[in-house]
Design a protein around this motif. Structure first.
Motif, PDB file in Angstrom:
ATOM      1  N   UNK A   1      19.270  10.793   8.535  1.00 14.65           N
ATOM      2  CA  UNK A   1      20.178   9.718   8.975  1.00 14.65           C
ATOM      3  C   UNK A   1      20.339   9.793  10.498  1.00 14.65           C
ATOM      4  N   UNK A   2      20.540  11.010  10.986  1.00 17.23           N
ATOM      5  CA  UNK A   2      20.791  11.186  12.413  1.00 17.23           C
ATOM      6  C   UNK A   2      19.598  10.685  13.245  1.00 17.23           C
ATOM      7  N   UNK A   3      18.407  11.148  12.874  1.00 18.01           N
ATOM      8  CA  UNK A   3      17.219  10.789  13.664  1.00 18.01           C
ATOM      9  C   UNK A   3      16.972   9.285  13.596  1.00 18.01           C
ATOM     10  N   UNK A   4      17.145   8.730  12.410  1.00 20.63           N
ATOM     11  CA  UNK A   4      16.887   7.291  12.262  1.00 20.63           C
ATOM     12  C   UNK A   4      17.859   6.466  13.130  1.00 20.63           C
ATOM     13  N   UNK A   5      19.139   6.780  13.047  1.00 22.49           N
ATOM     14  CA  UNK A   5      20.106   5.997  13.838  1.00 22.49           C
ATOM     15  C   UNK A   5      19.890   6.235  15.335  1.00 22.49           C
ATOM     16  N   UNK A   6      19.517   7.456  15.700  1.00 25.66           N
ATOM     17  CA  UNK A   6      19.247   7.775  17.113  1.00 25.66           C
ATOM     18  C   UNK A   6      18.048   6.953  17.611  1.00 25.66           C
TER      19      UNK A   6
ATOM     20  N   UNK B   1      18.564  17.538   4.611  1.00 22.89           N
ATOM     21  CA  UNK B   1      17.569  16.457   4.558  1.00 22.89           C
ATOM     22  C   UNK B   1      18.232  15.102   4.829  1.00 22.89           C
ATOM     23  N   UNK B   2      19.379  14.907   4.166  1.00 22.45           N
ATOM     24  CA  UNK B   2      20.085  13.638   4.310  1.00 22.45           C
ATOM     25  C   UNK B   2      20.654  13.483   5.722  1.00 22.45           C
ATOM     26  N   UNK B   3      21.376  14.502   6.161  1.00 18.29           N
ATOM     27  CA  UNK B   3      22.062  14.423   7.457  1.00 18.29           C
ATOM     28  C   UNK B   3      21.050  14.245   8.603  1.00 18.29           C
ATOM     29  N   UNK B   4      20.012  15.083   8.608  1.00 13.67           N
ATOM     30  CA  UNK B   4      19.054  15.030   9.725  1.00 13.67           C
ATOM     31  C   UNK B   4      18.290  13.704   9.722  1.00 13.67           C
TER      32      UNK B   4
ATOM     33  N   UNK C   1      21.084  14.298  24.732  1.00 13.18           N
ATOM     34  CA  UNK C   1      22.399  14.685  24.203  1.00 13.18           C
ATOM     35  C   UNK C   1      22.623  14.044  22.831  1.00 13.18           C
ATOM     36  N   UNK C   2      22.095  12.842  22.678  1.00 15.59           N
ATOM     37  CA  UNK C   2      22.223  12.126  21.403  1.00 15.59           C
ATOM     38  C   UNK C   2      21.581  12.882  20.258  1.00 15.59           C
ATOM     39  N   UNK C   3      20.571  13.701  20.575  1.00  8.86           N
ATOM     40  CA  UNK C   3      19.945  14.528  19.528  1.00  8.86           C
ATOM     41  C   UNK C   3      20.687  15.853  19.374  1.00  8.86           C
ATOM     42  N   UNK C   4      21.024  16.454  20.530  1.00  8.77           N
ATOM     43  CA  UNK C   4      21.666  17.774  20.495  1.00  8.77           C
ATOM     44  C   UNK C   4      22.988  17.760  19.733  1.00  8.77           C
ATOM     45  N   UNK C   5      23.709  16.653  19.844  1.00 10.33           N
ATOM     46  CA  UNK C   5      25.034  16.604  19.221  1.00 10.33           C
ATOM     47  C   UNK C   5      24.950  16.604  17.694  1.00 10.33           C
ATOM     48  N   UNK C   6      23.749  16.443  17.161  1.00  8.36           N
ATOM     49  CA  UNK C   6      23.586  16.574  15.708  1.00  8.36           C
ATOM     50  C   UNK C   6      23.961  17.992  15.284  1.00  8.36           C
ATOM     51  N   UNK C   7      23.741  18.966  16.169  1.00  9.34           N
ATOM     52  CA  UNK C   7      23.970  20.373  15.808  1.00  9.34           C
ATOM     53  C   UNK C   7      25.460  20.629  15.570  1.00  9.34           C
ATOM     54  N   UNK C   8      26.295  20.302  16.567  1.00 11.52           N
ATOM     55  CA  UNK C   8      27.729  20.558  16.390  1.00 11.52           C
ATOM     56  C   UNK C   8      28.331  19.715  15.269  1.00 11.52           C
ATOM     57  N   UNK C   9      27.892  18.458  15.194  1.00 14.15           N
ATOM     58  CA  UNK C   9      28.478  17.579  14.173  1.00 14.15           C
ATOM     59  C   UNK C   9      28.041  18.014  12.765  1.00 14.15           C
ATOM     60  N   UNK C  10      26.774  18.359  12.657  1.00 16.14           N
ATOM     61  CA  UNK C  10      26.250  18.810  11.358  1.00 16.14           C
ATOM     62  C   UNK C  10      26.923  20.096  10.916  1.00 16.14           C
ATOM     63  N   UNK C  11      27.096  21.016  11.868  1.00 15.74           N
ATOM     64  CA  UNK C  11      27.737  22.304  11.533  1.00 15.74           C
ATOM     65  C   UNK C  11      29.161  22.101  11.039  1.00 15.74           C
ATOM     66  N   UNK C  12      29.895  21.243  11.711  1.00 13.68           N
ATOM     67  CA  UNK C  12      31.286  21.014  11.316  1.00 13.68           C
ATOM     68  C   UNK C  12      31.357  20.479   9.886  1.00 13.68           C
ATOM     69  N   UNK C  13      30.479  19.512   9.590  1.00 12.56           N
ATOM     70  CA  UNK C  13      30.510  18.941   8.238  1.00 12.56           C
ATOM     71  C   UNK C  13      30.092  20.006   7.215  1.00 12.56           C
ATOM     72  N   UNK C  14      29.131  20.823   7.580  1.00 11.68           N
ATOM     73  CA  UNK C  14      28.699  21.871   6.660  1.00 11.68           C
ATOM     74  C   UNK C  14      29.829  22.870   6.390  1.00 11.68           C
ATOM     75  N   UNK C  15      30.566  23.171   7.442  1.00 12.93           N
ATOM     76  CA  UNK C  15      31.712  24.087   7.255  1.00 12.93           C
ATOM     77  C   UNK C  15      32.725  23.460   6.300  1.00 12.93           C
ATOM     78  N   UNK C  16      32.982  22.166   6.485  1.00 10.10           N
ATOM     79  CA  UNK C  16      33.923  21.466   5.601  1.00 10.10           C
ATOM     80  C   UNK C  16      33.433  21.506   4.161  1.00 10.10           C
ATOM     81  N   UNK C  17      32.134  21.328   4.001  1.00  9.14           N
ATOM     82  CA  UNK C  17      31.568  21.384   2.645  1.00  9.14           C
ATOM     83  C   UNK C  17      31.739  22.802   2.077  1.00  9.14           C
ATOM     84  N   UNK C  18      31.448  23.780   2.925  1.00 16.47           N
ATOM     85  CA  UNK C  18      31.499  25.180   2.481  1.00 16.47           C
ATOM     86  C   UNK C  18      32.912  25.599   2.080  1.00 16.47           C
TER      87      UNK C  18
END
Lengths: 141, 529
Positions: A114-119, A109-112, A78-95
């Motif tokens: 950071x996510x994998x490293x902290x995970x 590149x940055x988001x993924x 779940x710690x990996x899967x949640x990157x999808x929803x969180x990343x999408x939300x931030x991308x929408x905000x950027x968009x």
């Protein structure tokens, strides 16, 4: 580590700020965004800040969902899967222009990374310096 | 008729006399036995030699091992730690029980990847270590994928028993554990007038000039494991009445003869119980059936038959089906550090006992291979279940056993060649001599679940002898502020609480960021400490 709500939030803030922050310092100059370094740093650290701030809200939802699990655990996956929803939300905000102005490739590149490293750190090495951490639901203080 | 305990390595001889008919040098006296708090002079008068040591741990199993490991890592020299035990190595008793209950070294335990008794950090976990010692690409990725996707896409990763024992052996040598060990049977721990405790050891016959030896220490830790495992009354009645110990066995007793006979001629086995031991015994029977082409039939008696998810609310629902309650480990995972650990830590009395009841009950993990085997057995008709309680066992025709099963629809008779009882009936703590002595003479009491009442620090409540402390951990303390005490990780959590308490008292260093990281680095390079 099987988190409590308090532990989730503390771990999220500490890991993203320290591990994510150091990684962002290192990786930002290498991102293919074509912007001046100061602008790149502003953008990547804003993204990191968004992941932390919105993440605290996400953690409330995850904690609620965790209540439906008999074990009251949060599987590693779940710690990996949640990157999808969180990343999408931030991308929408950027968009929509609420977030910083970052090109898609650089953001990914940055988001993924950071996510994998902290995970990865949360799922092992974190236990080395902080030996009490996993037994107190991820709380550091 | 008194119920019998199942013999285990290192277990205490209940018939051992306190006094010999002809007095021997350095033995207990009635005066010592009857006095709660002892003076040094009382032991001198009895001729019992006194040895000084700062810290004694009684039991010498995995509970003692992880506590000594923790304290060694917190800077306590091996010369300051004394392990009093009957066991040859800390995992003797555990390995015996797992082996006879069908988990030999090559099979997997029911334990989490990060529950590593050889490594207080749980990093690298067993799965990672298994991957990095793999000899093929598949064997490298398999444990990593397993631990990454558990329990969603895969069953929980669990380590092989042999992996756990071998890694404990490495740590055993690294920390110089053998230096701390003194062999013998501990009879009692008593408070000392002036502070601290006396622990009375009965060394093996001929090993010392006196019958008893006293260890005078400021700190004592008691981790004696199960107070005892008992045979169910109907099993024992059958054995005593019919003088037949071979057809009706408990899974925690050696019972290889059952599998051997089934490999020579077809037979029916009656299994009783719905826990992990029943699962393992079933796996052995079906593995043998498949491997040797046997015709073994299995009749599985469930007292409580679970048909599906169960629990008091949508937020407390455990999976189940086909008779079994399913759970990855012996407790819900969050008792070892998550919500349940935090919750139970705050509960007292009846509330705490109720919480234990809610998360308790016999259960077993869902494993794909077990599901497949039983599904096949049901489809082909050689695995059948029966719901009820065995009331009586009697000899049947042609060397069989007949069980009178009390079922919902009345009494049913079922016949089998063997009965393997896979329920674990734990003895009361009073049946362990040392624990009974703590209750009677040292101020120890019982918790809401009837076991030893320990504080959150694992100090045995009521036994303080300033400036000394008496701690207890493991199965005998089940029911306290931390539920998973009788597990690998639970023993380490207890060891951490004890070490933190001892650090606050100045006995050892606190394991902060610097020391922890440095000590891990020593562990990683297998450097002795």
């Amino acid at each position: 580590m099987v988190p409590t709500l308090n532990g989730r939030i503390q771990t999220r803030i500490a890991l993203l700020a320290v591990v994510g922050g150091l990684w962002t310092l290192l990786i930002t100059p290498l991102l293919p965004d074509g912007a001046p370094l100061s602008a790149s740093y502003r953008a990547t650290f804003l993204v990191l800040l968004l992941v932390i701030v919105l993440g605290v809200l996400w953690e409330l939802l995850y904690h609620f969902l965790q209540q439906f699990r008999w074990e009251k655990d949060w599987p590693t996956f779940f710690g990996l899967l949640t990157a999808i929803n969180e990343g999408l939300l931030i991308w929408i905000l950027i968009a929509v222009g609420v977030g910083p102005d970052v090109p898609g490739g650089s953001f990914l590149l940055h988001f993924i990374s950071v996510w994998i490293l902290t995970w990865l750190v949360a799922n092992g090495p974190m236990r080395v310096p902080f030996i009490h951490w996993r037994f107190q639901g991820g709380r550091l203080i | 008729m008194t119920t019998q305990n199942i013999p285990m390595p290192g277990s205490m001889d209940p018939m051992e006399q306190d006094f010999r008919p002809t007095p021997v040098p350095g033995d207990l006296t009635p005066y010592l036995i009857d006095t709660h708090i002892w003076t040094d002079e009382m032991l001198h008068q009895a001729g019992i030699p006194i040895y000084d040591t700062p810290f004694v741990t009684v039991g010498g199993g995995i509970g003692s091992f992880v506590t000594v490991d923790y304290l060694r890592i917190c800077g306590v020299p091996a010369s300051s730690l004394t392990v009093l035990t009957n066991l040859d190595v800390p995992w003797s008793s555990y390995e015996y029980l797992t082996r006879v209950s069908q988990i030999p070294r090559r099979e997997r335990l029911r334990s989490d990847s990060a529950s590593t008794p050889d490594n207080i950090w749980g990093f690298p976990s067993y799965a990672v270590r298994e991957a990095f010692s793999a000899k093929s690409v598949k064997d490298f990725f398999s444990p990593l994928w397993n631990v990454l996707t558990e329990p969603i896409l895969a069953d929980y990763y669990t380590p092989k028993a042999g992996h756990a024992f071998e890694s404990m052996e490495r740590e055993y040598h690294r920390i110089g554990y053998a230096q701390c060990v003194r062999k013998g049977q501990v009879r009692m721990v008593r408070r000392r007038y002036g502070g601290g405790y006396f622990t009375i050891l009965t060394p093996p016959a001929g090993a010392a000039p006196t019958r008893r030896i006293a260890y005078r220490s400021q700190f004592v830790h008691v981790a004696v494991g199960y107070p005892g495992l008992k045979l169910l009354p109907d099993l024992q009645r059958y054995r005593e009445t019919h003088r037949d110990p071979s057809k009706v066995v408990n899974a925690y007793e050696p019972h290889e003869h059952v599998y051997e006979q089934l490999s020579r001629r077809p037979g029916t086995v009656m299994i009783r119980g719905g826990g992990i031991v029943a699962s393992r015994v079933l796996q052995r029977l079906i593995d043998d059936r498949d491997r040797l082409g046997l015709q073994t039939r299995v009749l599985h008696v469930f007292r409580t038959y679970v048909t599906g998810s169960h629990g008091p609310s949508i937020f407390m629902r455990r999976k189940g089906g086909d008779g079994w309650a399913y759970q990855g480990f012996n407790y819900p995972k969050s008792v070892w550090g998550g919500q349940l650990k935090a919750k139970v830590r705050k509960l007292e009395g009846a509330e705490r006992a109720e919480e234990y009841k809610l998360m308790g009950g016999t259960n077993t993990p869902v494993r794909k291979s077990w599901q497949e085997q039983l599904k096949r057995g049901r489809a082909q008709g050689w695995y059948q279940t029966l719901i009820g309680e065995i009331a009586e066992l009697v000899p049947g025709p042609a060397q069989t056993v007949v069980a009178h099963v009390k079922a919902a629809q009345g009494y049913i008779q079922a016949q089998a060649d063997f009965v393997i009882d896979c329920t674990g009936l734990e003895a009361d703590i009073r049946e362990h001599r040392l624990l009974a002595d703590l209750l009677d003479h040292s101020g120890a009491g019982r918790n809401p679940s009837g076991r030893l009442d320990v504080e959150r620090t694992f100090e045995l409540r009521g036994t303080r002898s300033e400036p000394g402390r008496l701690y207890a951990s493991g199965s005998a303390t089940l029911g306290g502020y931390f539920p998973g005490v009788d597990t690998f990780l639970g023993l380490q959590i207890a060891a951490q609480e004890i070490a933190d308490d001892l650090a606050a008292l100045g006995f050892c260093a606190r394991l902060g960021v610097g020391r922890s990281t440095k000590q891990w680095w020593l562990w990683a390079r297998h450097r002795p400490i």
